[in-house]
Design a protein around this motif. Structure first.
Motif, PDB file in Angstrom:
ATOM      1  N   GLU A   1       0.833  -1.210   0.000  1.00 21.16           N
ATOM      2  CA  GLU A   1       0.000   0.000   0.000  1.00 21.16           C
ATOM      3  C   GLU A   1       0.856   1.242   0.000  1.00 21.16           C
ATOM      4  OE1 GLU A   1      -2.587  -0.335   3.327  1.00 21.16           O
ATOM      5  OE2 GLU A   1      -3.968  -1.733   2.334  1.00 21.16           O
ATOM      6  N   ARG A   2       1.969   1.164   0.866  1.00 17.48           N
ATOM      7  CA  ARG A   2       2.864   2.324   0.917  1.00 17.48           C
ATOM      8  C   ARG A   2       3.485   2.550  -0.447  1.00 17.48           C
ATOM      9  NH1 ARG A   2       8.057   3.216   1.259  1.00 17.48           N
ATOM     10  NH2 ARG A   2       8.534   0.997   1.371  1.00 17.48           N
ATOM     11  N   LYS A   3       3.970   1.383  -0.988  1.00 16.94           N
ATOM     12  CA  LYS A   3       4.596   1.495  -2.307  1.00 16.94           C
ATOM     13  C   LYS A   3       3.594   2.021  -3.343  1.00 16.94           C
ATOM     14  CE  LYS A   3       8.277  -1.950  -1.923  1.00 16.94           C
ATOM     15  NZ  LYS A   3       8.775  -3.263  -2.398  1.00 16.94           N
ATOM     16  N   ILE A   4       2.373   1.424  -3.205  1.00 23.70           N
ATOM     17  CA  ILE A   4       1.324   1.875  -4.158  1.00 23.70           C
ATOM     18  C   ILE A   4       1.072   3.357  -3.980  1.00 23.70           C
ATOM     19  CG2 ILE A   4      -1.163   1.735  -4.683  1.00 23.70           C
ATOM     20  CD1 ILE A   4      -0.844  -1.324  -3.995  1.00 23.70           C
ATOM     21  N   LYS A   5       0.976   3.766  -2.696  1.00 26.33           N
ATOM     22  CA  LYS A   5       0.719   5.172  -2.422  1.00 26.33           C
ATOM     23  C   LYS A   5       1.846   6.036  -2.935  1.00 26.33           C
ATOM     24  CE  LYS A   5      -0.838   8.158   1.304  1.00 26.33           C
ATOM     25  NZ  LYS A   5      -1.059   8.295   2.747  1.00 26.33           N
TER      26      LYS A   5
END
Length: 706
Positions: free
Chosen positions: A118-122
């Motif tokens: 999610e962090r990476k996606i964000k």
């Protein structure tokens, strides 16, 4: 304005990125839900495995416990089995614990992975957004630069196009101007050619017209000459015919040449005949006298049937009676116009010794006039004091022969004159009756002293183009006009102004132009017989050359010109009515009218009341009138409108009628107390009636017709 536009474009792009990000988050969320479902599935499968009997150590131990042991180490075996069971339970618990720890660890790892993802996606999204924003900004800048360049290029192109267009327009204009000039030159040349052709054609036409005109004039002249010649020939033929006819119809008198101080004149009339009937009537009277024993005028004795003999007809006595009938139609008595004795008329040595005369109106016949003589019988028989000579001549045994002459003369006092001539000779051979003749001239001899004047008979006024024949006549004492018998043979005519009126040698006058002409009739000795003045009135078509319009105070004038007669004629145009404006006092109904032109003022009392009644002449059952319009009004019927009880001054009660459709209802131009409307066709029409001098006093009716 450029910055504002750029900002608007950036906002639109971030919105798109936000939507894209939401879509990706939804995708990740879905993937996590799928993982969770897989995990639940695995747990479910483990639970299922736990429930299965096959391969379960506890179940196997339980089975072993239940197996029969026959040996002594049964307890050992049970202990061992219990130990194994405890170990198995421990192992299972350990495994479950490990499995739970593993699952927790996996979940944590998965959570970490998920959070990392999610962090990476964000971060990726933010990076992407940032990159997208940067890209967008760059694209916007590049786009802006490109747009600027494109704008510049477009402007250059537009400028170039405009220049090209202007150049093209200029070239077109120059071309058009050139074409126009060439066209103008061509048109001028064509116009010149056309004008030349037109001129030539006009000259040809004028030449042709001139030739046609000359030809027409020549033809007209030839035609006129021919017509004049034909007319003269026709007049001569007609004259000869009339002359021959009239000469052959001239009945001579008893002498061949006029006596001293006498002249011959002719009387137009008819010699009528009903001789056999007349002779029979005379002999019937004679026989009656013999039958009744009437006194004989000759012997003074009573007549008997042995005395009766019929009168015989004599042609010579008939000729004498014709002359005497014509003469006595003027004298109304036993006398002659030449002053001689009535017994002096002789034919073939036969003369009359008894003369009966009778006069009567136009509808009389010979029997009626003989009966006038017969009416004297009463006085002769009774010895009365009345005239009896005519009856005596009829019944007298003295007379053997008779001849009757019946002359009809419309200019005489009594048109019918009957003369009976009697003779006592017995040596006259009986002869046949003479034929009657119409439109004859009976020659009579008259003394010059009885001639009062000579004149020409005709119309004193003639219209241009008209013709008439002047008739020479002689007026004698007593006011009678007779024809001179020498009028065809020796009389001639001339006009003092042939431009006004011409006359031919037979007395035929033709009027040509307005004016006065004197026509002279000349005798054979060149002396004047009579002069007749003719006033010729222009009847040619006249052209209106001037109009003076009338006003309310002055008459107008129309001036017409006749180029043939070279005259002008004026006609008055009646004054027009005053153009009043009215000021009506609505309380007293007193009105003042002021003429807009001459300012004349009139004061009067206008109408304040009016009643209207109706009746259809064809469909009404009686003669009554009604306040409402009739309902039955067939096409062709007459509707009568009766207006009554109109007050105010009598000269100012004039009515005005307005009809919405005059093709349905016809009304006369003048409106009175009783106005008739004719139904022309089916339809519905409105009739409005009001007083001219008080337009507020009006009534409107709706009428269904047809």
């Amino acid at each position: 304005m450029g910055c504002t536009g750029s900002s608007a474009r950036e906002n639109i792009d971030f919105e798109a990125l936000r939507k894209k990000r939401e879509e990706e988050l939804q995708k990740i969320k879905k993937e996590m839900e799928d993982l969770k479902k897989k995990e639940e599935k695995i747990e479910k499968e483990i639970e299922e495995l736990k429930k299965k009997e096959i391969g379960n150590p506890k179940i196997e131990l339980e089975q072993k416990k239940n197996e029969g042991f026959s040996n002594d180490n049964k307890e050992e075996a049970v202990r061992r089995i219990n130990d194994e069971e405890e170990e198995i339970i421990k192992e299972e618990e350990r495994k479950i614990k490990e499995e739970e720890e593993r699952k927790i660890k996996e979940e944590e790892e998965e959570k970490k992975v998920k959070e990392e993802e999610e962090r990476k996606i964000k971060e990726e999204e933010e990076r992407k957004i940032k990159e997208e924003e940067g890209r967008k900004i760059k694209e916007e800048e590049e786009k802006k630069i490109k747009e600027e360049e494109e704008k510049k290029i477009k402007e250059e192109e537009e400028k170039k196009i405009k220049e090209e267009e202007e150049k093209k327009i200029k070239e077109e204009e120059e071309k058009k101007i050139k074409e126009e000039e060439e066209k103008k030159i061509k048109e001028e040349e064509e116009k010149k050619i056309k004008e030349e052709e037109e001129k030539k054609r006009k000259e040809e036409e004028e030449k042709k017209i001139k030739e046609e005109k000359e030809k027409k004039i020549k033809e007209e002249e030839e035609k006129k000459i021919k017509e004049e010649k034909a007319k003269i020939e026709e007049d001569e033929k007609e004259f000869e015919r009339l002359k021959n006819e009239e000469i052959s119809s001239i009945i001579p008198t008893d002498v061949k040449t006029p006596s001293k101080n006498c002249i011959f004149l002719g009387v137009f009339g008819d010699i009528r005949t009903d001789k056999q009937t007349s002779l029979d009537r005379l002999n019937a009277i004679r026989k009656e006298a013999c039958e009744e024993g009437v006194k004989d005028p000759q012997t003074k004795k009573k007549l008997t049937m042995s005395d009766y003999f019929p009168l015989k007809w004599s042609t010579d006595l008939e000729k004498i009676s014709r002359i005497r009938a014509a003469e006595s139609s003027f004298t109304i008595g036993h006398e002659r116009l030449n002053g001689k004795s009535i017994w002096g008329v002789v034919f073939n040595n036969v003369r009359s010794w008894g003369e009966n005369l009778a006069w009567n109106w136009g509808s009389a016949n010979s029997i009626a006039m003989i009966n006038q003589w017969y009416e004297e019988k009463h006085d002769w028989v009774t010895g009365g004091k009345g005239v009896t000579g005519h009856y005596e001549s009829i019944i007298s045994t003295r007379y053997k022969y008779v001849g009757l002459g019946w002359f009809y003369n419309e200019i005489a006092k009594y048109p019918n004159t009957l003369c009976g001539s009697f003779s006592d000779r017995d040596d006259i051979a009986p002869e046949d009756f003479l034929d009657g003749k119409s439109n004859i001239i009976q020659t009579i001899e008259i003394t010059k002293q009885k001639v009062q004047s000579n004149f020409l008979e005709g119309k004193a006024k003639m219209l241009t183009g008209e013709s008439q024949i002047l008739t020479p006549k002689v007026k004698i004492s007593g006011g009678y006009a007779l024809f001179p018998l020498n009028r065809y043979a020796t009389l001639s005519f001339k006009s003092d102004n042939n431009k006004i009126a011409k006359v031919n040698k037979y007395g035929k006058v033709t009027a040509y132009n307005q004016g006065t002409a004197k026509i002279t009739c000349i005798k054979s000795d060149k002396s004047t017989f009579s002069i007749f003045e003719i006033k010729v009135i222009c009847n040619h078509e006249k052209k209106l050359i001037k109009t003076v319009k009338p006003t309310c105070t002055k008459v107008g004038k129309n001036t017409y010109e006749c180029k043939i007669c070279n005259i002008k004629k004026e006609e008055d145009i009646k004054t027009i009515p005053h153009d009043y404006t009215f000021n009506l006092n609505k309380k007293t109904y007193k009105s003042t009218g002021t003429c807009k032109v001459c300012k004349k003022k009139i004061n009067f009392k206008a109408p304040s009341s009016m009643e209207i009644y109706w009746r259809n002449k064809e469909t009404a059952k009686d003669g009554s009138y009604y306040g409402s319009v009739p309902s039955n009004n067939p096409v062709g019927s007459i509707i009568v409108c009766w207006t009554s009880d109109i007050n105010g001054d009598s000269d100012y009660r004039e009515l005005v009628v307005e009809i919405s459709d005059t093709s349905i209802l016809e009304y006369p131009s003048e409106i009175g107390d009783f106005t008739q409307f004719k139904v022309l066709k089916k339809g519905e029409v409105q009739i409005t009636i009001y007083t001219k001098y008080n337009t507020n006093l009006r009534k409107t009716f709706t009428l269904s017709v047809g």
